[in-house]
Design an enzyme around this catalytic site. Structure first.
Site, short mmCIF file in Angstrom:
data_model
loop_
_atom_site.label_atom_id
_atom_site.label_comp_id
_atom_site.label_asym_id
_atom_site.label_seq_id
_atom_site.Cartn_x
_atom_site.Cartn_y
_atom_site.Cartn_z
N LYS A 24 -75.35 -75.12 34.63
CA LYS A 24 -76.66 -74.56 34.25
C LYS A 24 -76.50 -73.35 33.34
O LYS A 24 -77.12 -73.27 32.28
CB LYS A 24 -77.42 -74.14 35.53
CG LYS A 24 -78.63 -73.28 35.26
CD LYS A 24 -79.34 -72.88 36.54
CE LYS A 24 -78.84 -71.64 37.23
NZ LYS A 24 -79.25 -70.35 36.66
N ASN A 25 -75.65 -72.41 33.76
CA ASN A 25 -75.57 -71.14 33.03
C ASN A 25 -74.77 -71.23 31.73
O ASN A 25 -74.69 -70.26 30.98
CB ASN A 25 -75.00 -70.04 33.94
CG ASN A 25 -76.00 -69.65 35.02
OD1 ASN A 25 -77.18 -70.03 34.94
ND2 ASN A 25 -75.56 -68.94 36.02
N ARG A 95 -85.68 -66.19 33.82
CA ARG A 95 -85.25 -65.02 33.05
C ARG A 95 -84.37 -65.38 31.86
O ARG A 95 -84.32 -64.67 30.87
CB ARG A 95 -84.49 -64.06 33.95
CG ARG A 95 -85.33 -63.46 35.04
CD ARG A 95 -84.46 -62.57 35.88
NE ARG A 95 -83.76 -61.62 35.03
CZ ARG A 95 -84.26 -60.44 34.66
NH1 ARG A 95 -85.42 -60.06 35.10
NH2 ARG A 95 -83.57 -59.65 33.87
N ARG A 124 -82.76 -56.09 37.24
CA ARG A 124 -82.25 -56.86 36.11
C ARG A 124 -82.87 -56.46 34.77
O ARG A 124 -83.55 -57.25 34.12
CB ARG A 124 -82.43 -58.37 36.38
CG ARG A 124 -81.72 -58.80 37.63
CD ARG A 124 -81.87 -60.25 37.92
NE ARG A 124 -80.99 -61.09 37.12
CZ ARG A 124 -80.99 -62.40 37.14
NH1 ARG A 124 -81.86 -63.04 37.90
NH2 ARG A 124 -80.16 -63.10 36.41
N PRO A 125 -82.63 -55.25 34.32
CA PRO A 125 -83.17 -54.83 33.02
C PRO A 125 -82.48 -55.57 31.86
O PRO A 125 -81.46 -56.23 32.06
CB PRO A 125 -82.83 -53.34 32.96
CG PRO A 125 -81.69 -53.15 33.90
CD PRO A 125 -81.81 -54.20 34.96
N VAL A 126 -83.05 -55.44 30.65
CA VAL A 126 -82.44 -56.08 29.46
C VAL A 126 -82.12 -55.02 28.40
O VAL A 126 -82.05 -55.31 27.23
CB VAL A 126 -83.34 -57.20 28.88
CG1 VAL A 126 -83.37 -58.41 29.79
CG2 VAL A 126 -84.75 -56.69 28.60
N GLN A 128 -79.41 -53.57 27.62
CA GLN A 128 -78.18 -53.79 26.85
C GLN A 128 -78.39 -54.81 25.72
O GLN A 128 -77.76 -54.72 24.67
CB GLN A 128 -77.04 -54.24 27.77
CG GLN A 128 -76.67 -53.21 28.83
CD GLN A 128 -76.28 -51.87 28.21
OE1 GLN A 128 -75.41 -51.81 27.34
NE2 GLN A 128 -76.96 -50.81 28.62
N ILE A 329 -73.04 -56.73 42.26
CA ILE A 329 -73.66 -57.03 40.95
C ILE A 329 -75.17 -56.79 40.98
O ILE A 329 -75.73 -56.17 40.09
CB ILE A 329 -73.37 -58.50 40.53
CG1 ILE A 329 -71.85 -58.77 40.52
CG2 ILE A 329 -74.00 -58.80 39.16
CD1 ILE A 329 -71.06 -58.07 39.46
N ARG A 399 -84.21 -75.38 40.73
CA ARG A 399 -83.95 -74.71 39.45
C ARG A 399 -82.51 -74.88 39.03
O ARG A 399 -82.22 -74.90 37.84
CB ARG A 399 -84.24 -73.20 39.58
CG ARG A 399 -85.69 -72.86 39.67
CD ARG A 399 -85.88 -71.38 39.62
NE ARG A 399 -85.11 -70.83 38.50
CZ ARG A 399 -84.80 -69.56 38.35
NH1 ARG A 399 -85.20 -68.68 39.23
NH2 ARG A 399 -84.10 -69.15 37.33
N1 EPU Z 1 -77.85 -55.38 33.49
C1 EPU Z 1 -78.35 -54.19 32.99
N2 EPU Z 1 -78.85 -54.18 31.72
C2 EPU Z 1 -78.87 -55.31 30.94
C3 EPU Z 1 -78.38 -56.51 31.46
C4 EPU Z 1 -77.87 -56.52 32.75
O1 EPU Z 1 -78.34 -53.16 33.64
O2 EPU Z 1 -79.37 -55.23 29.79
C5 EPU Z 1 -77.29 -55.40 34.85
C6 EPU Z 1 -78.01 -56.36 35.81
O3 EPU Z 1 -79.16 -55.77 36.36
C7 EPU Z 1 -76.93 -56.65 36.82
C8 EPU Z 1 -75.65 -56.64 35.98
O4 EPU Z 1 -75.99 -55.95 34.78
O5 EPU Z 1 -76.88 -55.63 37.77
C9 EPU Z 1 -75.09 -57.98 35.60
O6 EPU Z 1 -76.14 -58.83 35.18
P1 EPU Z 1 -75.97 -59.90 34.03
O7 EPU Z 1 -76.75 -59.47 32.84
O8 EPU Z 1 -74.53 -60.22 33.83
O9 EPU Z 1 -76.72 -61.14 34.67
P2 EPU Z 1 -77.53 -62.22 33.86
O10 EPU Z 1 -76.89 -62.42 32.55
O11 EPU Z 1 -78.98 -61.88 33.91
C10 EPU Z 1 -76.13 -64.28 34.63
C11 EPU Z 1 -76.42 -65.56 35.35
C12 EPU Z 1 -76.73 -65.26 36.81
C13 EPU Z 1 -75.49 -64.57 37.41
C14 EPU Z 1 -75.16 -63.31 36.61
C15 EPU Z 1 -73.90 -62.60 37.07
C16 EPU Z 1 -77.38 -66.92 33.59
C17 EPU Z 1 -78.57 -67.60 33.03
N3 EPU Z 1 -77.57 -66.21 34.72
O12 EPU Z 1 -77.31 -63.48 34.76
O13 EPU Z 1 -76.94 -66.50 37.45
O14 EPU Z 1 -75.75 -64.22 38.75
O15 EPU Z 1 -75.00 -63.64 35.21
O16 EPU Z 1 -72.81 -63.44 36.97
O17 EPU Z 1 -76.29 -67.03 33.05
C18 EPU Z 1 -77.78 -67.94 39.12
O18 EPU Z 1 -77.33 -68.90 38.46
O19 EPU Z 1 -78.21 -68.07 40.30
C19 EPU Z 1 -77.81 -66.61 38.50
C20 EPU Z 1 -78.59 -65.63 38.97
#
Ligand code: EPU
Length: 421
Positions: A24-25, A95, A124-126, A128, A329, A399
């Site tokens: 999926k990811n 998301r 989970r902010p964006v 970055q 995380i 999902r």
């Molecule tokens: N974070 C920030 N700022 C940002 C982005 C992230 O502070 O701009 C923080 C997040 O809040 C978190 C950490 O950084 O505490 C890591 O989050 P990351 O951005 O790596 O997570 P993601 O990209 O939103 C993906 C997977 C998740 C998986 C995480 C961690 C996808 C679509 N989703 O999420 O998958 O848990 O990486 O490996 O690739 C799942 O499949 O159930 C799932 C939640």
């Protein structure tokens, strides 16, 4: 409460063989990468999941023509983009919709993407994603809950991410493929899904080095072209089935997977007492006794994945001793604990740490899924519990797991989907 539920009669060890689906990811960002070219891109091994349905529908709204073929392949053509938007309704259900931001901005010079807001597992902010695109010259404003990004042409930049983020790295890597000059992403996420996306982009003509390490270099090119890409196997689906087989003292063969993606998970399963043999594309697990407790701490790849934490919580609930699980995380990813306690589990939570005293047995109960991986942990608990478990809100499970009850039934589990009132 209305809506489909899963009903599980616990107590049957899992036995047999199943095929692992595409990840999926990895599939989600790869589908978004097709926005970067006018040409057709064929993606194979796309899993059948609700998140993919949602992404396909978002891309269609943007103007991508998508043909689904037999055997999990899709052909996508983004020749004409009609709407550079990811609306709130889409982003709030998934998301990963944020992944259209980088490609749309790079290809069309503008994107209007709903801010995701908080979600069950954490804030989970964006920030970055935004910081990186700004470094590449984008003008970004937040208007009415939307990110409005504009850039006539992105420029290469050196980006040091404050935190290693998976989708953040993917968004910036996609955007950088069409930027003028070279982009270097430092403190990049090293997850295998980032490598899979880079492989797809390279097949489309991108120049990327270092994916899989924490420094990724992308030399911008003027256009990308059509390509064919096969999505990597789902390491979390693989780990989930292995944990289920381990918990039920079963014997399971998984095919079309990649054991090399799961070192930390296989180590912990071995610690729990499972016998594991791996082939190039297969994993065989045999468990013949009550599991040992396994203490673990989630961390970015290659350490133990947060997406497997809940499943190992269930395994520890029936282990012969006490284990400690620490989630590092996401700040709110222990919601399954409350539900597991309803099944007679003995778990204490202190901050982001759970202390689990293994019990001889769990009891079937009515429980509620709170997020995708929490749902998987409840399924595992239901498979080992005595009596019937009814899991509500299984849309979370749909999902991210392809045909989970069919795969489990084929392994001897007593599990069915039903709509009860
Ligand atoms: N974070 C920030 N700022 C940002 C982005 C992230 O502070 O701009 C923080 C997040 O809040 C978190 C950490 O950084 O505490 C890591 O989050 P990351 O951005 O790596 O997570 P993601 O990209 O939103 C993906 C997977 C998740 C998986 C995480 C961690 C996808 C679509 N989703 O999420 O998958 O848990 O990486 O490996 O690739 C799942 O499949 O159930 C799932 C939640």
């Amino acid at each position: 409460m209305q809506g489909p539920k899963l009903i599980i009669q616990g107590g049957n060890p899992l036995h047999g063989e199943i095929r692992i689906s595409g990840a999926k990811n990895a599939a989600l960002p790869v589908l978004c990468a097709t926005l970067l070219t006018r040409d057709e891109v064929k993606i194979r091994n796309v899993p059948h999941l609700m998140d993919i349905v949602t992404m396909v529908s978002l891309l269609e709204q943007i103007g991508v023509n998508i043909q689904s073929e037999k055997s999990s392949a899709m052909v996508l053509s983004a020749a004409n983009l009609s709407r550079l938007t990811a609306p709130y309704d889409m982003v709030k259900t998934m998301r990963a919709a944020i992944l259209v931001l980088g490609p749309l901005l790079a290809r069309a010079g503008e994107a209007y993407i709903s801010l995701p807001g908080g979600c069950a597992i954490g804030l989970r902010p964006v920030d970055q994603h935004i910081k990186g695109l700004e470094a590449m010259g984008a003008k970004i404003t937040i208007e009415h809950g939307y990110i409005h990004a504009v850039a006539k042409k992105l420029s290469g930049a050196r980006i040091i991410m404050d935190i290693a983020t998976v989708t953040g790295t993917e968004n910036l890597m996609m955007a950088a493929t069409l930027a003028q000059g070279t982009t270097v992403i430092e403190n990049a996420a090293r997850e295998p899904e980032v490598i899979d996306l880079a492989d797809c982009l390279v097949a489309m003509g991108a120049k990327i080095h270092g994916a899989g390490s924490d420094v990724i270099t992308i030399e911008g090119v003027s256009t990308l072209h059509g390509a064919e890409h096969c999505v990597m196997p789902d390491r979390i689906e693989t780990g989930t089935f292995l944990a289920a087989a381990c918990a039920t003292t079963g014997q399971l063969s998984l095919i079309e997977t990649d054991p090399g993606l799961l070192d930390a998970v296989l180590d912990k399963l071995t610690e729990s007492g499972a016998k594991i043999e791996t082939g190039e594309r297969s994993i065989h697990l045999r468990m013949d006794r009550r599991p040992n407790p396994v203490t673990l701490r989630t961390a970015p790849y290659p350490a133990f994945p947060t997406d497997m934490q809940a499943q190992f919580m269930s395994l520890n609930c029936i282990a012969d001793g006490t284990a400690v699980i620490t989630e590092t995380i996401f700040e709110n990813r222990l919601m399954h604990v409350q539900e597991l306690k309803r099944m007679n589990a003995d778990i204490k939570v202190e901050g982001n740490t759970a202390i689990i005293c293994g019990k001889q047995q769990l009891d079937g109960a009515n429980v509620m899924a709170t997020d995708l991986r929490a749902s998987a942990s409840l399924v595992i608990a239901g498979l080992v519990a005595q009596g019937e478990t009814v899991i509500d809100r299984i849309y979370h499970l749909d999902r991210g797991y392809e045909a989970i009850e069919l795969k489990l039934s084929s392994l001897g589990a007593q599990i069915k989907r039903a709509t009860l009132s």
